[in-house]
Design a protein around this motif. Structure first.
Motif, PDB file in Angstrom:
ATOM      1  N   THR A 134      -0.965  -6.670  -2.229  1.00 55.16           N
ATOM      2  CA  THR A 134      -1.398  -6.082  -0.957  1.00 55.16           C
ATOM      3  C   THR A 134      -0.199  -5.572  -0.167  1.00 55.16           C
ATOM      4  O   THR A 134      -0.217  -4.457   0.356  1.00 55.16           O
ATOM      5  CB  THR A 134      -2.186  -7.113  -0.117  1.00 55.16           C
ATOM      6  OG1 THR A 134      -3.327  -7.534  -0.863  1.00 55.16           O
ATOM      7  CG2 THR A 134      -2.635  -6.532   1.208  1.00 55.16           C
ATOM      8  N   ALA A 135       0.852  -6.374  -0.105  1.00 51.67           N
ATOM      9  CA  ALA A 135       2.064  -5.958   0.606  1.00 51.67           C
ATOM     10  C   ALA A 135       2.657  -4.698  -0.030  1.00 51.67           C
ATOM     11  O   ALA A 135       3.124  -3.802   0.681  1.00 51.67           O
ATOM     12  CB  ALA A 135       3.089  -7.090   0.603  1.00 51.67           C
TER      13      ALA A 135
ATOM     14  N   GLN B  98       2.208   2.891   1.420  1.00 57.66           N
ATOM     15  CA  GLN B  98       1.515   3.782   2.346  1.00 57.66           C
ATOM     16  C   GLN B  98       2.225   3.942   3.697  1.00 57.66           C
ATOM     17  O   GLN B  98       2.016   4.947   4.381  1.00 57.66           O
ATOM     18  CB  GLN B  98       0.091   3.276   2.598  1.00 57.66           C
ATOM     19  CG  GLN B  98      -0.796   3.351   1.381  1.00 57.66           C
ATOM     20  CD  GLN B  98      -1.023   4.785   0.958  1.00 57.66           C
ATOM     21  OE1 GLN B  98      -1.402   5.640   1.758  1.00 57.66           O
ATOM     22  NE2 GLN B  98      -0.763   5.080  -0.301  1.00 57.66           N
ATOM     23  N   LEU B  99       3.050   2.980   4.077  1.00 55.69           N
ATOM     24  CA  LEU B  99       3.639   2.993   5.417  1.00 55.69           C
ATOM     25  C   LEU B  99       5.152   3.158   5.440  1.00 55.69           C
ATOM     26  O   LEU B  99       5.746   3.281   6.518  1.00 55.69           O
ATOM     27  CB  LEU B  99       3.258   1.700   6.158  1.00 55.69           C
ATOM     28  CG  LEU B  99       1.767   1.427   6.308  1.00 55.69           C
ATOM     29  CD1 LEU B  99       1.529   0.043   6.878  1.00 55.69           C
ATOM     30  CD2 LEU B  99       1.113   2.487   7.185  1.00 55.69           C
TER      31      LEU B  99
ATOM     32  N   LEU C 229      -3.605   1.082  11.012  1.00 54.56           N
ATOM     33  CA  LEU C 229      -2.201   1.059  11.441  1.00 54.56           C
ATOM     34  C   LEU C 229      -1.669   2.469  11.627  1.00 54.56           C
ATOM     35  O   LEU C 229      -0.948   2.744  12.591  1.00 54.56           O
ATOM     36  CB  LEU C 229      -1.347   0.297  10.427  1.00 54.56           C
ATOM     37  CG  LEU C 229      -1.551  -1.215  10.410  1.00 54.56           C
ATOM     38  CD1 LEU C 229      -0.807  -1.844   9.240  1.00 54.56           C
ATOM     39  CD2 LEU C 229      -1.104  -1.836  11.728  1.00 54.56           C
ATOM     40  N   ARG C 230      -2.035   3.387  10.740  1.00 52.29           N
ATOM     41  CA  ARG C 230      -1.607   4.791  10.882  1.00 52.29           C
ATOM     42  C   ARG C 230      -2.168   5.418  12.155  1.00 52.29           C
ATOM     43  O   ARG C 230      -1.504   6.197  12.825  1.00 52.29           O
ATOM     44  CB  ARG C 230      -2.021   5.620   9.673  1.00 52.29           C
ATOM     45  CG  ARG C 230      -1.147   5.411   8.469  1.00 52.29           C
ATOM     46  CD  ARG C 230      -1.539   6.399   7.359  1.00 52.29           C
ATOM     47  NE  ARG C 230      -0.604   6.334   6.277  1.00 52.29           N
ATOM     48  CZ  ARG C 230       0.586   6.948   6.260  1.00 52.29           C
ATOM     49  NH1 ARG C 230       0.962   7.657   7.280  1.00 52.29           N
ATOM     50  NH2 ARG C 230       1.377   6.832   5.216  1.00 52.29           N
TER      51      ARG C 230
ATOM     52  N   MET D 116       4.604  -7.112   9.022  1.00 58.37           N
ATOM     53  CA  MET D 116       3.575  -7.764   8.211  1.00 58.37           C
ATOM     54  C   MET D 116       3.511  -9.262   8.504  1.00 58.37           C
ATOM     55  O   MET D 116       2.430  -9.855   8.501  1.00 58.37           O
ATOM     56  CB  MET D 116       3.820  -7.497   6.727  1.00 58.37           C
ATOM     57  CG  MET D 116       3.750  -6.015   6.345  1.00 58.37           C
ATOM     58  SD  MET D 116       2.320  -5.123   6.994  1.00 58.37           S
ATOM     59  CE  MET D 116       1.052  -5.694   5.884  1.00 58.37           C
TER      60      MET D 116
ATOM     61  N   SER E 176      -6.453  -2.290   8.473  1.00 56.09           N
ATOM     62  CA  SER E 176      -6.233  -1.524   7.243  1.00 56.09           C
ATOM     63  C   SER E 176      -5.033  -0.604   7.434  1.00 56.09           C
ATOM     64  O   SER E 176      -4.541  -0.418   8.565  1.00 56.09           O
ATOM     65  CB  SER E 176      -7.471  -0.686   6.923  1.00 56.09           C
ATOM     66  OG  SER E 176      -7.638   0.312   7.918  1.00 56.09           O
ATOM     67  N   VAL E 177      -4.580   0.010   6.356  1.00 55.74           N
ATOM     68  CA  VAL E 177      -3.506   0.999   6.432  1.00 55.74           C
ATOM     69  C   VAL E 177      -3.929   2.118   7.376  1.00 55.74           C
ATOM     70  O   VAL E 177      -3.153   2.562   8.226  1.00 55.74           O
ATOM     71  CB  VAL E 177      -3.166   1.555   5.031  1.00 55.74           C
ATOM     72  CG1 VAL E 177      -2.261   2.768   5.134  1.00 55.74           C
ATOM     73  CG2 VAL E 177      -2.524   0.480   4.163  1.00 55.74           C
TER      74      VAL E 177
ATOM     75  N   TYR F 247       0.595  -1.690   1.152  1.00 53.38           N
ATOM     76  CA  TYR F 247       0.929  -1.363   2.539  1.00 53.38           C
ATOM     77  C   TYR F 247       2.304  -0.706   2.622  1.00 53.38           C
ATOM     78  O   TYR F 247       2.487   0.277   3.334  1.00 53.38           O
ATOM     79  CB  TYR F 247       0.879  -2.617   3.423  1.00 53.38           C
ATOM     80  CG  TYR F 247      -0.508  -2.929   3.949  1.00 53.38           C
ATOM     81  CD1 TYR F 247      -0.824  -2.724   5.286  1.00 53.38           C
ATOM     82  CD2 TYR F 247      -1.503  -3.433   3.122  1.00 53.38           C
ATOM     83  CE1 TYR F 247      -2.085  -3.013   5.785  1.00 53.38           C
ATOM     84  CE2 TYR F 247      -2.764  -3.722   3.602  1.00 53.38           C
ATOM     85  CZ  TYR F 247      -3.056  -3.513   4.924  1.00 53.38           C
ATOM     86  OH  TYR F 247      -4.307  -3.791   5.415  1.00 53.38           O
ATOM     87  N   TRP F 248       3.285  -1.224   1.875  1.00 51.64           N
ATOM     88  CA  TRP F 248       4.620  -0.634   1.879  1.00 51.64           C
ATOM     89  C   TRP F 248       4.577   0.791   1.337  1.00 51.64           C
ATOM     90  O   TRP F 248       5.168   1.696   1.907  1.00 51.64           O
ATOM     91  CB  TRP F 248       5.594  -1.486   1.065  1.00 51.64           C
ATOM     92  CG  TRP F 248       6.935  -0.830   0.886  1.00 51.64           C
ATOM     93  CD1 TRP F 248       7.456  -0.324  -0.262  1.00 51.64           C
ATOM     94  CD2 TRP F 248       7.912  -0.599   1.902  1.00 51.64           C
ATOM     95  NE1 TRP F 248       8.703   0.209  -0.029  1.00 51.64           N
ATOM     96  CE2 TRP F 248       9.010   0.057   1.308  1.00 51.64           C
ATOM     97  CE3 TRP F 248       7.974  -0.862   3.274  1.00 51.64           C
ATOM     98  CZ2 TRP F 248      10.147   0.439   2.017  1.00 51.64           C
ATOM     99  CZ3 TRP F 248       9.111  -0.480   3.987  1.00 51.64           C
ATOM    100  CH2 TRP F 248      10.174   0.160   3.359  1.00 51.64           C
TER     101      TRP F 248
END
Length: 106
Positions: free
Chosen positions: A25-26, A32-33, A61-62, A10, A57-58, A29-30
């Protein structure tokens, strides 16, 4: 994924896009990832920086993560090839499916 790897990824994104992330926001992201593996995640982060005009976006990245995992499986010889079914096998499976549907509708 290790939390330190996530923070490193990040921070890399924040630096590349000149964007500060809020705690909220972090956290998203955490959430989801977090289940991703460390090394492929960092590859995905670098790929995103190389290809995305805006902060990824998530989902983006996925997508890069999936591409990296697919590449790794192919390099390891874990590619699954499907053989087309012959007509007899296809008919057998289709008949079985029809019987299943009939049983559920009765």
């Amino acid at each position: 994924m290790d939390k330190s790897t996530f923070k490193q990824g990040m921070a890399y994104l924040s630096a590349a896009y000149s964007r500060e992330l809020t705690k909220e926001t972090a956290a998203v992201y955490w959430d989801q990832l977090a289940s991703l593996q460390d090394e492929p995640f960092m590859v995905a982060v670098r790929q995103a920086v190389g290809h995305c005009q805006w902060f990824p976006s998530v989902a983006e990245l996925r997508r890069y993560y999936r591409d990296e995992m697919r590449r790794r499986r192919m390099n390891a010889g874990q590619v699954i090839e499907y053989k087309p079914a012959n007509k007899e096998t296809a008919k057998k499976h289709l008949d079985k499916l029809k019987r299943t549907i009939r049983c559920r509708t009765k």
